[in-house]
Scaffold this motif. Structure first.
Motif, PDB file in Angstrom:
ATOM      1  N   HIS A 187    -116.347  40.040  75.176  1.00  0.00           N
ATOM      2  CA  HIS A 187    -117.567  40.620  74.599  1.00  0.00           C
ATOM      3  C   HIS A 187    -118.014  39.891  73.334  1.00  0.00           C
ATOM      4  O   HIS A 187    -119.100  40.157  72.817  1.00  0.00           O
ATOM      5  N   HIS A 188    -117.185  38.984  72.805  1.00  0.00           N
ATOM      6  CA  HIS A 188    -117.531  38.305  71.560  1.00  0.00           C
ATOM      7  C   HIS A 188    -118.825  37.517  71.682  1.00  0.00           C
ATOM      8  O   HIS A 188    -119.634  37.468  70.754  1.00  0.00           O
ATOM      9  N   GLY A 189    -119.018  36.858  72.821  1.00  0.00           N
ATOM     10  CA  GLY A 189    -120.249  36.092  73.007  1.00  0.00           C
ATOM     11  C   GLY A 189    -121.467  36.981  72.993  1.00  0.00           C
ATOM     12  O   GLY A 189    -122.493  36.655  72.378  1.00  0.00           O
ATOM     13  N   ARG A 190    -121.392  38.127  73.658  1.00  0.00           N
ATOM     14  CA  ARG A 190    -122.522  39.060  73.686  1.00  0.00           C
ATOM     15  C   ARG A 190    -122.808  39.607  72.289  1.00  0.00           C
ATOM     16  O   ARG A 190    -123.963  39.717  71.876  1.00  0.00           O
ATOM     17  N   MET A 191    -121.749  39.967  71.570  1.00  0.00           N
ATOM     18  CA  MET A 191    -121.945  40.526  70.241  1.00  0.00           C
ATOM     19  C   MET A 191    -122.426  39.474  69.251  1.00  0.00           C
ATOM     20  O   MET A 191    -123.156  39.780  68.310  1.00  0.00           O
ATOM     21  N   THR A 192    -122.023  38.209  69.454  1.00  0.00           N
ATOM     22  CA  THR A 192    -122.501  37.143  68.572  1.00  0.00           C
ATOM     23  C   THR A 192    -124.017  37.032  68.635  1.00  0.00           C
ATOM     24  O   THR A 192    -124.694  36.935  67.606  1.00  0.00           O
ATOM     25  N   ASP A 193    -124.562  37.040  69.830  1.00  0.00           N
ATOM     26  CA  ASP A 193    -126.024  36.970  69.977  1.00  0.00           C
ATOM     27  C   ASP A 193    -126.704  38.124  69.254  1.00  0.00           C
ATOM     28  O   ASP A 193    -127.723  37.942  68.576  1.00  0.00           O
ATOM     29  N   ARG A 213    -129.605  45.840  75.736  1.00  0.00           N
ATOM     30  CA  ARG A 213    -130.118  44.910  76.754  1.00  0.00           C
ATOM     31  C   ARG A 213    -129.786  43.474  76.378  1.00  0.00           C
ATOM     32  O   ARG A 213    -129.436  42.658  77.238  1.00  0.00           O
ATOM     33  N   MET A 214    -129.882  43.149  75.105  1.00  0.00           N
ATOM     34  CA  MET A 214    -129.546  41.804  74.655  1.00  0.00           C
ATOM     35  C   MET A 214    -128.077  41.495  74.936  1.00  0.00           C
ATOM     36  O   MET A 214    -127.725  40.354  75.286  1.00  0.00           O
ATOM     37  N   ALA A 215    -127.219  42.496  74.773  1.00  0.00           N
ATOM     38  CA  ALA A 215    -125.785  42.321  75.014  1.00  0.00           C
ATOM     39  C   ALA A 215    -125.413  42.478  76.482  1.00  0.00           C
ATOM     40  O   ALA A 215    -124.250  42.308  76.839  1.00  0.00           O
ATOM     41  N   PRO A 219    -126.261  51.287  76.863  1.00  0.00           N
ATOM     42  CA  PRO A 219    -126.243  51.736  75.465  1.00  0.00           C
ATOM     43  C   PRO A 219    -124.907  52.336  75.049  1.00  0.00           C
ATOM     44  O   PRO A 219    -124.414  52.080  73.941  1.00  0.00           O
ATOM     45  N   TYR A 220    -124.278  53.112  75.935  1.00  0.00           N
ATOM     46  CA  TYR A 220    -122.991  53.732  75.606  1.00  0.00           C
ATOM     47  C   TYR A 220    -121.926  52.665  75.371  1.00  0.00           C
ATOM     48  O   TYR A 220    -121.215  52.689  74.347  1.00  0.00           O
ATOM     49  N   HIS A 221    -121.805  51.713  76.302  1.00  0.00           N
ATOM     50  CA  HIS A 221    -120.783  50.683  76.155  1.00  0.00           C
ATOM     51  C   HIS A 221    -121.124  49.716  75.023  1.00  0.00           C
ATOM     52  O   HIS A 221    -120.227  49.160  74.381  1.00  0.00           O
ATOM     53  N   PHE A 222    -122.417  49.523  74.760  1.00  0.00           N
ATOM     54  CA  PHE A 222    -122.792  48.682  73.631  1.00  0.00           C
ATOM     55  C   PHE A 222    -122.312  49.291  72.323  1.00  0.00           C
ATOM     56  O   PHE A 222    -121.737  48.591  71.476  1.00  0.00           O
ATOM     57  N   LEU A 223    -122.546  50.580  72.122  1.00  0.00           N
ATOM     58  CA  LEU A 223    -122.118  51.232  70.885  1.00  0.00           C
ATOM     59  C   LEU A 223    -120.610  51.139  70.693  1.00  0.00           C
ATOM     60  O   LEU A 223    -120.118  50.855  69.598  1.00  0.00           O
ATOM     61  N   ARG A 224    -119.870  51.378  71.765  1.00  0.00           N
ATOM     62  CA  ARG A 224    -118.404  51.298  71.681  1.00  0.00           C
ATOM     63  C   ARG A 224    -117.955  49.880  71.374  1.00  0.00           C
ATOM     64  O   ARG A 224    -117.076  49.655  70.532  1.00  0.00           O
ATOM     65  N   SER A 225    -118.564  48.904  72.059  1.00  0.00           N
ATOM     66  CA  SER A 225    -118.158  47.518  71.874  1.00  0.00           C
ATOM     67  C   SER A 225    -118.549  47.004  70.492  1.00  0.00           C
ATOM     68  O   SER A 225    -117.787  46.274  69.850  1.00  0.00           O
ATOM     69  N   PHE A 226    -119.739  47.381  70.012  1.00  0.00           N
ATOM     70  CA  PHE A 226    -120.185  46.938  68.691  1.00  0.00           C
ATOM     71  C   PHE A 226    -119.236  47.459  67.615  1.00  0.00           C
ATOM     72  O   PHE A 226    -118.801  46.711  66.738  1.00  0.00           O
TER      73      PHE A 226
END
Length: 291
Positions: A187-193, A213-215, A219-226
């Motif tokens: 997920h590091h690449g997605r979060m870097t962007d 969407r950018m990642a 939305p749920y998994h984005f919040l957890r991953s961020f």
């Protein structure tokens, strides 16, 4: 990045030169301040995905405050993605590696302490002379010190105090056990962007759905991953980015407080004042006078 930003930002200038010449990535360190047992450098790195990264080892301990860009750090404490406002924690005699496989370049303010001074500050800060992990997110406990260190880049005589205050806070916070789980490395690449986009547009409104969407996550998994990746929520990350910029403008310019609040992304002065006081322990006007 527009031309005015590139001219104002050493990292932007360095990356522009690299793009024109086609040269491989490199780094340049400029001494900012030094004293008995400590020194501070402004480091601009232009390495990217195609540049090799190897392990490093240093005889000093300390931390690097990430000013812009991002990188992935690996040490005995694991692997972390760092964005603006984060601290990279380094221990003397321990191997570490920094890489830019997800994006080009970063700029850091690097604080190095000789072992004897490092241990003395740890004792005085009632902390252990070692770190339990390799990075710290932009936490509220670090905000005042971070702003002070950024301001001291233009006032080197103030850097010693900033260095000691920041190290004490980093040792107290960096010695705590971190709860929860780290985000998957893939997920590091997605979060870097996302982090680079948020940093470049910190004053703009952001919706979780759009960032997700950018990642390429829900939305749920984005919040957890961020949160797992950065240590803070998207709202906290943006709030602190805006407040850091506001603190710098208050210290270095005479622009009206209301103008600064609006320029960094706040919609009204009262919300800005409450948030600023909560973060720095002073109103914007009090902070300006003290600076």
């Amino acid at each position: 990045m527009n031309s005015s930003t590139a001219h104002a930002d050493p990292l932007g200038q360095a990356l522009a030169r690299k793009s024109i010449t086609g040269a491989p990535g490199t780094f340049q360190d400029t001494a900012v301040a030094a004293g008995d047992g400590w020194r501070v450098y402004d480091i601009v790195c232009t390495c990217g995905p195609r540049d090799h990264s190897g392990e490093e080892q240093t005889s000093t301990s300390g931390f690097a405050l990430l000013l812009s860009g991002s990188f992935v750090a690996r040490s005995r404490h694991g692997t972390s993605l760092l964005g603006p406002g984060s601290l990279f924690l380094v221990e003397a005699g321990r191997c570490f590696a920094c890489s830019h496989q997800h994006g080009e370049g970063d700029r850091c303010l690097s604080f190095k302490f000789e072992p004897e001074l490092f241990e003395r500050i740890a004792h005085d800060a009632d902390a252990r002379p070692e770190f339990s992990h390799n990075s710290l997110p932009p936490l509220r406990e670090l905000s005042a010190g971070t702003a002070r260190a950024r301001l001291a880049m233009t006032r080197p005589e103030a850097m010693e105090e900033a260095a000691f205050v920041m190290l004490g806070a980093a040792m107290r916070l960096g010695g705590r056990a971190r709860r929860g789980h780290s985000a998957p490395v893939h997920h590091h690449g997605r979060m870097t962007d996302v982090l680079r986009y948020m940093a470049a547009h910190a004053g703009a409104p952001h919706k979780i759905a759009g960032l997700a969407r950018m990642a390429r996550l829900s939305p749920y998994h984005f919040l957890r991953s961020f949160k797992a990746t950065t240590g803070v929520t998207p709202h906290q990350w943006l709030l602190r980015a805006r407040l850091r910029e506001a603190a710098e403008k208050l210290s270095l310019t005479q622009a009206p407080v209301t103008e600064i609040a609006l320029n960094v992304g706040f919609e009204d002065l009262s919300n800005f004042t409450r948030s600023f006081r909560a973060e720095f322990g002073a109103s914007p006007r009090e902070y300006r006078l003290a600076a």
